[in-house]
Enzyme design. Structure first.
Site, mmCIF file in Angstrom:
data_model
loop_
_atom_site.group_PDB
_atom_site.id
_atom_site.type_symbol
_atom_site.label_atom_id
_atom_site.label_comp_id
_atom_site.label_asym_id
_atom_site.label_seq_id
_atom_site.Cartn_x
_atom_site.Cartn_y
_atom_site.Cartn_z
ATOM 1 C CG ASP A 13 20.724 -37.058 -28.543
ATOM 2 O OD1 ASP A 13 19.619 -37.349 -27.992
ATOM 3 O OD2 ASP A 13 21.007 -36.511 -29.539
ATOM 4 C CE LYS A 16 18.575 -33.013 -22.710
ATOM 5 N NZ LYS A 16 19.671 -33.415 -23.623
ATOM 6 N N GLY A 40 14.276 -38.333 -26.366
ATOM 7 C CA GLY A 40 14.323 -39.433 -25.920
ATOM 8 C C GLY A 40 14.946 -39.482 -24.675
ATOM 9 C CG HIS A 41 14.616 -38.032 -21.012
ATOM 10 N ND1 HIS A 41 15.763 -37.458 -21.684
ATOM 11 C CD2 HIS A 41 14.055 -37.158 -20.375
ATOM 12 C CE1 HIS A 41 15.843 -36.119 -21.361
ATOM 13 N NE2 HIS A 41 14.540 -35.834 -20.429
ATOM 14 C CB THR A 128 11.540 -36.063 -34.371
ATOM 15 O OG1 THR A 128 10.878 -35.033 -33.687
ATOM 16 C CG2 THR A 128 12.937 -36.339 -34.002
ATOM 17 C CD GLN A 223 14.276 -31.015 -27.633
ATOM 18 O OE1 GLN A 223 14.123 -29.948 -27.054
ATOM 19 N NE2 GLN A 223 13.673 -31.934 -27.844
ATOM 20 C CB VAL A 413 32.778 -43.681 -15.884
ATOM 21 C CG1 VAL A 413 33.766 -42.655 -15.635
ATOM 22 C CG2 VAL A 413 32.357 -44.421 -14.623
HETATM 23 P P1 GDP Z 1 19.523 -37.167 -23.215
HETATM 24 O O1 GDP Z 1 18.785 -37.261 -24.565
HETATM 25 O O2 GDP Z 1 20.522 -36.204 -23.093
HETATM 26 O O3 GDP Z 1 18.600 -37.232 -22.052
HETATM 27 O O4 GDP Z 1 20.395 -38.476 -23.344
HETATM 28 P P2 GDP Z 1 20.071 -39.735 -22.451
HETATM 29 O O5 GDP Z 1 19.575 -39.882 -21.269
HETATM 30 O O6 GDP Z 1 19.098 -40.649 -23.627
HETATM 31 O O7 GDP Z 1 21.534 -40.542 -22.808
HETATM 32 C C1 GDP Z 1 21.977 -41.017 -23.932
HETATM 33 C C2 GDP Z 1 22.426 -42.223 -23.658
HETATM 34 O O8 GDP Z 1 23.791 -42.325 -23.338
HETATM 35 C C3 GDP Z 1 21.692 -43.167 -23.095
HETATM 36 O O9 GDP Z 1 21.638 -44.671 -23.863
HETATM 37 C C4 GDP Z 1 22.129 -43.627 -21.831
HETATM 38 O O10 GDP Z 1 22.016 -44.754 -21.094
HETATM 39 C C5 GDP Z 1 23.919 -43.353 -22.085
HETATM 40 N N1 GDP Z 1 24.502 -42.754 -21.325
HETATM 41 C C6 GDP Z 1 24.592 -41.822 -20.226
HETATM 42 N N2 GDP Z 1 25.468 -41.644 -19.622
HETATM 43 C C7 GDP Z 1 26.528 -42.509 -20.046
HETATM 44 C C8 GDP Z 1 27.844 -42.604 -19.782
HETATM 45 O O11 GDP Z 1 28.392 -41.893 -18.906
HETATM 46 N N3 GDP Z 1 28.376 -43.593 -20.330
HETATM 47 C C9 GDP Z 1 27.780 -44.269 -21.284
HETATM 48 N N4 GDP Z 1 28.655 -45.266 -21.917
HETATM 49 N N5 GDP Z 1 26.508 -44.119 -21.682
HETATM 50 C C10 GDP Z 1 26.080 -43.052 -21.009
#
Ligand code: GDP
Length: 424
Positions: A13, A16, A40-41, A128, A223, A413
């Protein structure tokens, strides 16, 4: 040597999906290399918020071929649903390819995971429940069914009959459940096969040829490093290997092709489920990180545990993955704290550890040693250049890069594409 790898450096999370989406612009192939539909992306693009669990986020770019490589376990029903979901928002999934070597998640994997988690009670791993662990288990036990098996009905039936005999005994005699019937499974899976057929290719050759033609290939893990089956906090880990070494095994290419290894690093730390987490903050600050960062699982909706940035695990992630740069996400979430903490070492059993302790008991007991840096109040979401960040935020980033010994390539950001700020 134009292969790049994106890897989570913490407990998943880290953002990525967003990082891959940002990098995808310059890529020709985006390859997902492990996990299943538990990652979940969230991608915000073209006015849509998309939640993808299996399909690499590069699918949003028409010029990109999205690849699901051998090391991913695929629930074909979920994959087809995701393809339909993309089509429904106007994204063409026709450039998605899947390896015939991918192991499939079968209905008995879901059923067995449900009943074993229930059986384990308070010792449950908190999975999950998508059947991913049992599917990887069968892969290692060499009784898994692969996507390619779907294209020979006789073989598929034979293999299924053998496996189902044992699975049904476990389900009925151990857990008192009803047996599953082979015919129903065959009917469903052969229907999936028809739709999947045009997408199934030799992905290893495809990736190799693309690299030979000088194309840019991005290998995307799910992950994070600390959830790696070998390198993470076993047994509180995922059932595959997010670390970069596995990217090569799954894609079927050698290490000489890899040029960049990008560690996705949240500006603080979160973890889902049980297991050690030295910088977890169970107080108001942890709550505040969770609220400001919307730290709820994309797939499960579960509240994530939150805490301060941990340079010890980051140094470890840098080492085991061979990171060449950091992509720091969610810096905006740290606005409004009087001070921000960075864990530089652990204390456990009277000793100080600058590296992840060699025994899990020590890691479970590890107390963080914090350095406190000045916080900042400014909202960072509108900032468009690293140089325009408030001074304490820049000092924080410099300290992080310094503690880890890996340069920062991009700072994020906010969730949008324009909120990724490249280092000069
Ligand atoms: P992953 O599981 O590592 O792929 O994580 P995600 O891509 O789902 O990202 C987690 C959440 O953080 C998502 O809802 C993104 O939109 C949000 N997100 C990603 N980068 C940023 C950021 O720099 N700032 C904020 N506030 N939210 C972010």
């Amino acid at each position: 040597m134009p292969a790049s790898i994106v890897v989570g450096t913490q407990w998943g999370d880290e953002g990525k999906g967003k990082a891959t989406d940002y990098l995808a612009d310059r890529m020709d192939l985006v390859v997902r290399y492990q996990g299943g539909n538990n990652a979940g992306h969230t991608i915000i693009a073209q006015g849509h918020t998309l939640k993808l669990q299996l399909i690499p986020s590069g699918i949003l770019y028409p010029h990109i071929t999205s690849v699901i490589a051998d090391g991913v376990v695929v629930d074909p029903r979920v994959l087809l649903e995701e393809m339909d979901g993309l089509e429904a928002v106007g994204v063409d999934p026709s450039k998605l390819v899947v390896s015939g070597n991918c192991h499939m998640i079968m209905p008995y994997h879901l059923e067995i995971e449900r009943v074993t988690e229930r059986f384990l009670g308070k010792n449950a791993l908190g999975t999950t429940k998508r059947g991913i662990g049992p599917a990887y288990g069968d892969k290692a036990a060499r009784i898994g069914l692969r996507i390619q098996d779907l294209f020979d009905e006789k073989i598929f039936r034979e293999k299924l009959d053998i496996v189902l005999k044992e699975k049904n005994l476990v389900l009925t005699r151990v857990y008192g459940r009803l047996p599953l019937t082979a015919d129903a499974i065959v009917e469903d899976y052969l229907r999936y096969a028809e739709r999947l057929r045009p997408h199934v290719v030799d992905t290893s050759k495809l990736i190799h040829d693309a690299l030979g033609d000088g194309e840019n290939v991005l290998l995307e893990g799910a992950q994070g490093t600390m959830l790696d089956l070998d390198k993470g906090t076993y047994p509180f880990v995922t059932s595959s290997n997010p670390v970069t070494g596995y990217a090569l095994a799954s894609a079927g290419i050698g290490p000489r092709h890899v040029e960049r290894v990008i560690g996705i690093t949240k500006a603080y730390v979160t973890r889902v489920g049980a297991g050690p987490f030295p910088t977890e903050d169970l107080g108001l600050e942890g709550d505040r990180l969770g609220e400001r960062g919307h730290e709820f699982g994309t797939v499960t909706g579960r509240k994530r545990r939150c805490g301060w940035f941990d340079a010890v695990i980051l140094r470890y992630a840098a080492r085991v993955n061979g990171l060449t740069e950091l992509f720091v996400t969610k810096l905006d979430v740290l606005s409004g704290f009087e001070t921000v903490k960075v864990c530089t070492a652990y204390r456990a059993d009277g000793d100080t550890y600058e590296d992840v302790p060699p025994h899990q008991s020590l890691f479970h007991d590890a107390e963080p040693v914090y350095e406190e840096l000045d916080g900042w109040d400014e909202d960072l979401t509108g900032v468009r250049a690293i140089d325009d960040l408030p001074k304490p935020a820049r000092a924080y980033l410099e300290r992080v890069a310094d503690l880890i010994g890996v340069p920062i390539g991009v700072v994020s950001v906010g969730p949008g594409r324009e909120q990724s700020l490249p280092a000069a």
